[in-house]
Design a protein around this motif. Structure first.
Motif, PDB file in Angstrom:
ATOM      1  N   GLN A  20      23.876 -17.398  13.860  1.00 39.00           N
ATOM      2  CA  GLN A  20      24.144 -18.464  12.844  1.00 39.00           C
ATOM      3  C   GLN A  20      24.721 -17.951  11.545  1.00 39.00           C
ATOM      4  OE1 GLN A  20      20.343 -20.533  12.354  1.00 39.00           O
ATOM      5  NE2 GLN A  20      20.022 -20.671  14.442  1.00 39.00           N
ATOM      6  N   ASP A  22      23.718 -18.764   8.712  1.00 42.69           N
ATOM      7  CA  ASP A  22      22.688 -18.551   7.808  1.00 42.69           C
ATOM      8  C   ASP A  22      22.048 -17.374   8.136  1.00 42.69           C
ATOM      9  OD1 ASP A  22      20.379 -18.532   6.301  1.00 42.69           O
ATOM     10  OD2 ASP A  22      19.443 -20.173   7.098  1.00 42.69           O
ATOM     11  N   ALA A  27      15.632 -16.190   6.833  1.00 41.07           N
ATOM     12  CA  ALA A  27      15.951 -16.503   8.404  1.00 41.07           C
ATOM     13  C   ALA A  27      15.884 -15.246   9.231  1.00 41.07           C
ATOM     14  CB  ALA A  27      17.407 -16.977   8.309  1.00 41.07           C
ATOM     15  N   SER A  30      11.954 -15.002   9.678  1.00 37.69           N
ATOM     16  CA  SER A  30      11.616 -16.237  10.679  1.00 37.69           C
ATOM     17  C   SER A  30      11.956 -16.065  12.261  1.00 37.69           C
ATOM     18  CB  SER A  30      12.381 -17.468  10.278  1.00 37.69           C
ATOM     19  OG  SER A  30      11.934 -17.839   8.922  1.00 37.69           O
ATOM     20  N   LEU A 134      20.687 -22.265   0.289  1.00 38.17           N
ATOM     21  CA  LEU A 134      19.713 -22.034   1.419  1.00 38.17           C
ATOM     22  C   LEU A 134      18.327 -22.544   1.051  1.00 38.17           C
ATOM     23  CD1 LEU A 134      20.897 -18.494   2.499  1.00 38.17           C
ATOM     24  CD2 LEU A 134      21.452 -20.617   3.620  1.00 38.17           C
ATOM     25  N   SER A 135      17.943 -22.466  -0.061  1.00 38.27           N
ATOM     26  CA  SER A 135      16.650 -23.173  -0.258  1.00 38.27           C
ATOM     27  C   SER A 135      16.650 -24.586   0.005  1.00 38.27           C
ATOM     28  CB  SER A 135      16.037 -22.756  -1.856  1.00 38.27           C
ATOM     29  OG  SER A 135      16.785 -23.555  -2.863  1.00 38.27           O
ATOM     30  N   VAL A 137      19.079 -26.530   1.600  1.00 34.04           N
ATOM     31  CA  VAL A 137      19.689 -27.025   2.770  1.00 34.04           C
ATOM     32  C   VAL A 137      18.519 -26.378   4.088  1.00 34.04           C
ATOM     33  CG1 VAL A 137      21.351 -26.546   4.440  1.00 34.04           C
ATOM     34  CG2 VAL A 137      21.895 -26.850   2.356  1.00 34.04           C
ATOM     35  N   LYS A 138      17.977 -25.251   3.654  1.00 39.14           N
ATOM     36  CA  LYS A 138      17.275 -24.396   5.025  1.00 39.14           C
ATOM     37  C   LYS A 138      15.698 -24.467   4.410  1.00 39.14           C
ATOM     38  CE  LYS A 138      20.741 -23.714   7.667  1.00 39.14           C
ATOM     39  NZ  LYS A 138      20.943 -24.306   9.092  1.00 39.14           N
ATOM     40  N   HIS A 140      14.305 -22.531   2.302  1.00 42.56           N
ATOM     41  CA  HIS A 140      14.053 -20.944   2.041  1.00 42.56           C
ATOM     42  C   HIS A 140      13.320 -20.884   0.742  1.00 42.56           C
ATOM     43  CE1 HIS A 140      17.314 -18.949   4.692  1.00 42.56           C
ATOM     44  NE2 HIS A 140      16.785 -19.845   5.338  1.00 42.56           N
TER      45      HIS A 140
END
Length: 312
Positions: A20, A22, A27, A30, A134-135, A137-138, A140
């Motif tokens: 991905q 990301d 990530a 995880s 990313l924090s 959108v994802k 994080h």
């Protein structure tokens, strides 16, 4: 005589989310946690489960890494290597050092000579922006230390006399851009990217241990050896740093005699080049390289010294 080594413990299988876009640290962690399926609250080192809860606050390197790796075997790699950085894996750099015709286009090979130095100026801003994005959108986790640099413009504004906030931010931007450029030109040209250094896709030793593998992927710079200030500010004594990352850099020069004797014993050598322009030139040559090496490091060592491979 070349000693028989145990199989390498360096994994060749990336975690699930690796493909991905990301690819930030959270990530990676995880994915490892999902792939390893370790009982929650435990740590796996090789094939043994440990409860390190009582040791977290006593860990000499601080609690963060143990807290982040709870529930998966990512700590194994750190335990084996005694040091592991996710910084470069967290960022999709516009540079492609992998020698591959399929993975590298002509823009990455040659136009990068122009845009890479420009990117150096924005590395700090890029990494911070990606973490914030990313924090959002994802989801994080954002750590408070990510915002520590902003203490500088706030302090300049509050205690810098008649400076306006805009003026403080302008000065801070100059500091960030110049600092980013200096860090990048030193760090990204320091010790790993040269056409004579092993990269992903190049042949590796048929029988090697982690130490030899590390040496094959590192270069040192001649002028830095013996100068503590230059070593500390320019990632000097880099081979020894990778082999002994927990030792104080002031001790590392004492190990060179044994280091060179060990390299001779195992028919290996650490690439060493003049600093500073040779390493920068080598980094751009590596950006252009698409052909993998024909021989592994041991074979090249024997060829260089006029010796033949020993028959098994």
């Amino acid at each position: 005589m070349v000693a028989e080594a145990k199989p390498s413990l360096i994994t060749n299988v990336p975690p699930s989310f690796y493909a991905q876009s990301d690819r930030a640290t959270d990530a990676w962690l995880s994915a490892k946690r999902r792939d390893d399926n370790v009982e929650d609250g435990l740590w796996r080192i090789h094939n043994t489960l440990y409860d390190l809860t009582d040791f977290i606050d006593k860990h000499p390197g601080g609690p963060m890494w143990l807290e982040m790796t709870k529930g998966h075997s990512g700590v194994t790699r750190t335990f084996v290597r005694r040091g592991y950085s996710l910084l470069l894996q967290s960022i999709d750099f516009p540079e492609n050092w992998v020698p591959s015709k399929e993975a590298k286009n002509w823009i990455q090979r040659y136009v990068s000579y122009i845009y890479v130095p420009i990117f150096y100026c924005f590395l700090y801003l890029y990494t911070f922006s990606m973490r914030m994005l990313l924090s959002i959108v994802k989801g994080h986790k954002v750590h408070i230390n990510h915002f520590l640099p902003f203490i500088v413009p706030i302090t300049m504004y509050l205690f810098g006399g008649n400076h306006t906030l805009i003026e403080a931010l302008k000065i801070f931007s100059i500091i960030i851009l110049s600092g980013s450029f200096m860090f990048s030109i030193i760090a990204l040209n320091a010790d790993h990217h040269h056409p004579e250094v092993v990269h992903d896709g190049d042949p590796v030793r048929k029988s090697y241990d982690w130490g030899l593998y590390s040496v094959d992927t590192i270069m040192d710079r001649q002028e830095l050896r013996g100068n503590t200030l230059l070593t500390l500010t320019n990632f000097g004594d880099h081979a020894l740093h990778h082999l002994f990352p927990t030792l104080d850099h002031g001790i590392l020069p004492e190990l060179y005699d044994d280091f060179f004797a060990t390299l001779l014993e195992f028919e290996a050598e650490c690439q060493c080049y003049p600093w500073f322009f040779e390493t920068i030139k080598g980094q751009f040559q590596q950006l252009s390289r698409i052909e993998t090496m024909k021989l592994d490091s041991h074979e090249r060592y024997l060829l260089k010294h006029g010796r033949q491979m020993k028959s098994k």
